[in-house]
Design a protein around this motif. Structure first.
Motif, short mmCIF file in Angstrom:
data_model
loop_
_atom_site.label_atom_id
_atom_site.label_comp_id
_atom_site.label_asym_id
_atom_site.label_seq_id
_atom_site.Cartn_x
_atom_site.Cartn_y
_atom_site.Cartn_z
N ASN A 1 0.80 -1.24 0.04
CA ASN A 1 -0.19 -0.22 -0.05
C ASN A 1 0.93 1.29 -0.15
O ASN A 1 0.35 2.70 -0.35
CB ASN A 1 -1.04 -0.18 1.64
N ASP A 2 2.17 1.14 0.13
CA ASP A 2 3.03 1.95 -0.06
C ASP A 2 4.37 2.45 -1.03
O ASP A 2 4.90 2.93 -0.58
CB ASP A 2 3.86 2.47 1.44
N ALA A 3 3.97 0.91 -1.84
CA ALA A 3 4.56 1.13 -3.30
C ALA A 3 5.45 2.24 -3.49
O ALA A 3 6.01 3.07 -4.23
CB ALA A 3 4.26 0.46 -3.70
N GLU A 4 3.34 3.59 -3.55
CA GLU A 4 3.81 4.74 -4.45
C GLU A 4 4.66 5.69 -3.82
O GLU A 4 5.51 6.05 -5.05
CB GLU A 4 2.58 5.37 -4.70
N GLU B 1 7.95 3.92 -4.89
CA GLU B 1 8.72 3.70 -6.29
C GLU B 1 8.99 6.02 -7.00
O GLU B 1 9.76 5.51 -7.28
CB GLU B 1 7.72 3.30 -7.10
N GLU B 2 8.21 6.60 -6.17
CA GLU B 2 8.03 7.77 -6.63
C GLU B 2 9.02 8.73 -6.13
O GLU B 2 9.39 9.90 -6.81
CB GLU B 2 6.27 8.20 -7.38
N LEU B 3 9.11 8.39 -4.50
CA LEU B 3 10.13 9.30 -3.65
C LEU B 3 11.12 9.15 -3.71
O LEU B 3 12.47 9.28 -3.34
CB LEU B 3 9.47 10.16 -2.91
N LEU B 4 10.76 7.37 -2.82
CA LEU B 4 12.49 7.21 -2.25
C LEU B 4 13.30 6.59 -3.29
O LEU B 4 14.94 7.04 -3.12
CB LEU B 4 11.93 5.63 -1.52
#
Length: 784
Positions: free
Chosen positions: A653-656, A659-662
């Motif tokens: 659920n925290d993949a966004e 993948e987009e920031l970290l």
């Protein structure tokens, strides 16, 4: 002086201290105590004061003290036979006012005191045989014994009987006197007993040496209403004179017991009964030797009704005594035979009776020839082959002979219309025919111990009582309508006969059979059954049977035998236990219900356990344990195998955010950091857990992206736990959102511990704070 007084006091206490009595605890629930043959040297203390019967026979008691029986006021029977009693305290029996039976035989009493018996007003039976007193009489021993009915006196030392010996005795049912060495008798002494039903007198010595003394004794004892038994004699013809007084005094019942003489002597003694008032004459346990050499005339006995011969041995039993038979004396023989109503010849090698003689017994009603040598050949001759002989016979006993043919037996009696009782037990029939002829009058038939394997319709239909006990029967299906009493003990029945065949049966004896059980239906099928005897040791003690036996059987029938004779053979744990004492568990008694309840209980426990496991996350803990074991067993990765700067542990659920920031921030840094993401870097086809552990082993650091979704993810928990098993210092926590302690599950104890003991990074909400966040994270990664 003080020391002397102390020593005297102690010594006096030592002398007067009571000697502890031996104890006897062999008493049953009916207060009957059997202390016989126990090597007792004094009267013991009994466990209960309510004792009614006390047997102290065959011990070594020498003295009866004054207080030996003082506590047993309810005592009714006291047996002291076969001890060494030589003295009795004057008040030794004073408290035994309810005593009815006292046996002092075979002791060493050399004198008898009337004081001993003064309080025994309830005494019925007194035995003083076999002691050492030499004189009897001179004292009113029996004056207080107003209810005495049985008296036994005398011994081998008794020399004289004086006057006033038997004053106070009104009526005796039985009187036994032993005086084989008697030398003096005061005439009239026995006459002081007002009436006697039966006298047994043993005076072999006086018969041999003192005819006058013997005559005086027999004169005082001989009365018309008294049965005279003369025993223990070895005599010759010259010693028969005292018998004359018996026959002159109109004695009606005369018996000789344990007599030894020759055939001429017994013949002459029988002749002496001529014209006497005898109605019954008998011989028991006697032996006659030689052959008759004298011709003896048959006496005329006008009142004779019974002849009794038992266990009489003749040296040549096959030789019958010869009686002269003139026309006049033949009349006497004929009258003797025709008057007899009872003829008993038992155990005397009797093997034949000619038909012509049998036809003389026209009044005979009872014939007993048991324990003799009759066979299938001689018995038909005795009954004239069923033709006009013994037609008035009511009861016949031919048990324990040598009969084998049941068919022959039945045809002998078909014309005897008065025959009501027949005993053919202890013969060897084994089988019986299908059809037999019996008189309609037959009511009792005894076929016990005949080795019968089956019974047929040959059995008389008119029977009321039938005894088939101790044969080899397994079934009994004969319908005898009028049967009221049936004996089937000692066979091979495994269950009761069908009760519907016996509408009127009231008494059933069927003990000592290999029974398995009894049931209510079996008992109820016997419509009128009142008494049952079925004790055996083969019962299967099921719950139903034990409950029926203890609570219901007594309401249906009365048990003739003791309940102690009903014994369990199974189950094994109860083998040898009385049925009345059998205790079965609830599971044994209600197996189906118990099994169902157990299954329900197990199911509830399993469901409860599953719920508890779910609530307590037991499965997860097991998986963590397995992971720990796997981690312990995995080898530590070498330095050249570490190829990632960090493994990122996060919830899907925290993949966004990842993948987009970290990932862009760290992998785009200078120098770039190499990250391991499960979605991107795991090889397909392998076990997820193995892939996670391998990737974490190949990473310098582990980044835990902690959110509410993280703490709810099983895989995240696995990654966190594994990092603490093997890489405790490599973990970096990044909190994307505030996580209160109360929202962290208890199974995340390590997460709580890390958050409470180590620093962690929090994702700032303000944009201006985020560069510092990224810089802190990069600095931490570079410290690896």
């Amino acid at each position: 002086m003080f020391v002397l007084l102390t020593l005297l006091t102690l010594s006096w206490g030592w002398w007067v201290s009571p000697h502890p009595k031996p104890k006897c605890d062999r008493c049953n629930e009916n207060f009957v105590c059997d202390c016989s043959s126990s090597n007792l040297q004094e009267v013991p203390a009994i466990s209960t004061r309510s004792v009614i019967s006390m047997d102290l026979s065959f011990n070594e008691i020498k003295t009866i003290e004054q207080d030996d029986f003082s506590e047993y006021n309810n005592l009714q029977v006291l047996i002291l036979r076969g001890n060494m009693i030589s003295s009795i305290a004057e008040q030794g029996f004073s408290t035994l006012r309810k005593l009815e039976v006292l046996d002092l035989s075979d002791n060493h009493l050399n004198d008898l005191s009337d004081i001993w018996f003064k309080s025994l007003s309830s005494l019925h039976h007194l035995n003083l045989l076999g002691n050492e007193y030499e004189t009897f009489g001179g004292k009113s021993l029996f004056r207080s014994m107003t209810q005495l009915s049985s008296l036994m006196v005398g011994n081998q030392f008794l020399a004289s009987v004086s006057e006033n010996s038997f004053i106070g005795l009104n009526h005796l049912q039985s009187f036994v006197f032993h005086g084989n060495n008697l030398r003096s008798y005061q005439p009239g002494s026995f006459s002081q007993i007002n009436s006697i039903d039966e006298v047994t007198v043993s005076i072999a010595g006086p018969f041999q040496t003192n005819t006058s003394l013997t005559t005086d004794i027999l004169r005082d004892l001989s009365r018309p209403e008294t049965r005279i038994i003369v025993s223990d004699l070895r005599i010759s013809r010259q010693q028969l004179k005292p018998f004359e007084i018996i026959f002159q005094k109109d004695v009606k019942d005369f018996l000789l017991r344990n007599l030894s003489c020759n055939m001429d002597t017994i013949g002459e003694l029988f002749a002496m009964t001529h014209m006497s008032a005898l109605t019954s004459i008998g011989l028991e346990d006697s032996e006659f030797d030689g052959e008759p050499t004298l011709s003896v005339e048959f006496p005329e006995l006008r009142h004779i009704r019974e002849t009794h011969i038992k266990n009489v041995k003749m040296e040549k039993f096959y030789i019958f005594p010869a009686f002269t038979c003139s026309n006049f004396m033949c009349t006497h023989l004929l009258r003797f035979a025709t008057q007899l109503k009872r003829l008993v010849i038992i155990d005397s090698n009797f093997f034949a009776m000619p038909c012509i003689q049998s036809r003389l017994f026209i009044s005979l009603e009872y014939l007993d020839i048991s324990r003799n040598q009759f066979s299938d050949i001689t018995l038909p001759e005795a009954f004239c082959h069923g033709q006009w002989a013994l037609l008035n016979l009511v009861a016949f006993n031919v048990s324990s002979n040598y009969l084998k043919s049941f068919d022959t037996l039945s045809h002998l009696f078909k014309g005897m219309e008065k025959l009501a009782a027949l005993d053919v037990s202890l013969n060897v029939f084994r089988t019986m025919p299908k059809v037999c002829a019996w008189p309609q009058s037959l009511r009792f038939l005894n076929l016990s111990s005949c080795q019968l394997r089956e019974v047929t319709s040959c059995l008389p239909k008119s029977l009321h009582i039938l005894d088939l006990s101790y044969n080899d029967l397994m079934v009994f299906e004969q319908n005898i309508t009028d049967l009221t009493e049936l004996h089937l003990s000692g066979n091979r029945f495994k269950t009761l006969p069908e009760g519907k065949l016996f509408d009127r049966l009231e008494v059933l004896y069927i003990k000592s059979n290999p029974f398995i059980s009894l049931s209510q239906n079996q008992i109820r099928n016997f419509g009128d059954l009142k008494i049952l005897e079925a004790g055996t040791d083969t019962y299967v003690c099921s719950c139903e049977f034990v409950n029926f036996f203890n609570h219901e059987l007594g309401h249906l029938v009365s048990l003739k035998d003791s309940r102690q004779t009903y014994i369990c053979s199974s189950p094994f744990a109860l083998r040898g236990t009385k049925v009345s004492d059998a205790q079965l568990s609830v599971f044994e008694c209600h197996a189906a219900v118990s099994f169902s309840a157990l299954c329900v209980f197990v199911l509830v426990v399993v469901i409860g356990a599953m719920v508890m496991c779910h609530k307590l996350h037991v499965v997860w803990y097991l998986r963590m344990t397995w992971a720990w074991l796997q981690a312990k067993r995995r080898p530590v990765a070498r330095e050249d195998q570490v190829c990632y700067d960090a493994f990122v542990s996060y919830s899907e659920n925290d993949a966004e955010w990842v993948e987009e920031l970290l990932v862009p921030e760290l992998e785009g840094a200078q120098p770039p950091f190499r990250l391991c993401l499960h979605k991107r870097d795991f090889l397909p086809g392998g076990w997820i857990a193995d892939s996670i552990m391998a990737a974490m082993e190949k990473s310098h650091r582990i980044l835990f992206i902690v959110t509410q979704h993280f703490v709810q993810s099983d895989w995240c928990r696995l990654e966190l736990e594994y990092s603490h098993f093997r890489l405790f210092d490599a973990g970096i926590l990044i909190l994307l959102e505030p996580i209160p302690d109360s929202t962290i599950p208890t199974r995340f104890c390590k997460l709580r511990k890390v958050m409470n003991s180590r620093t962690y990074l929090e994702w700032p909400e303000e944009d201006n704070e985020r560069p510092r966040f990224w810089q802190s994270l990069k600095d931490t990664l570079q410290m690896a």
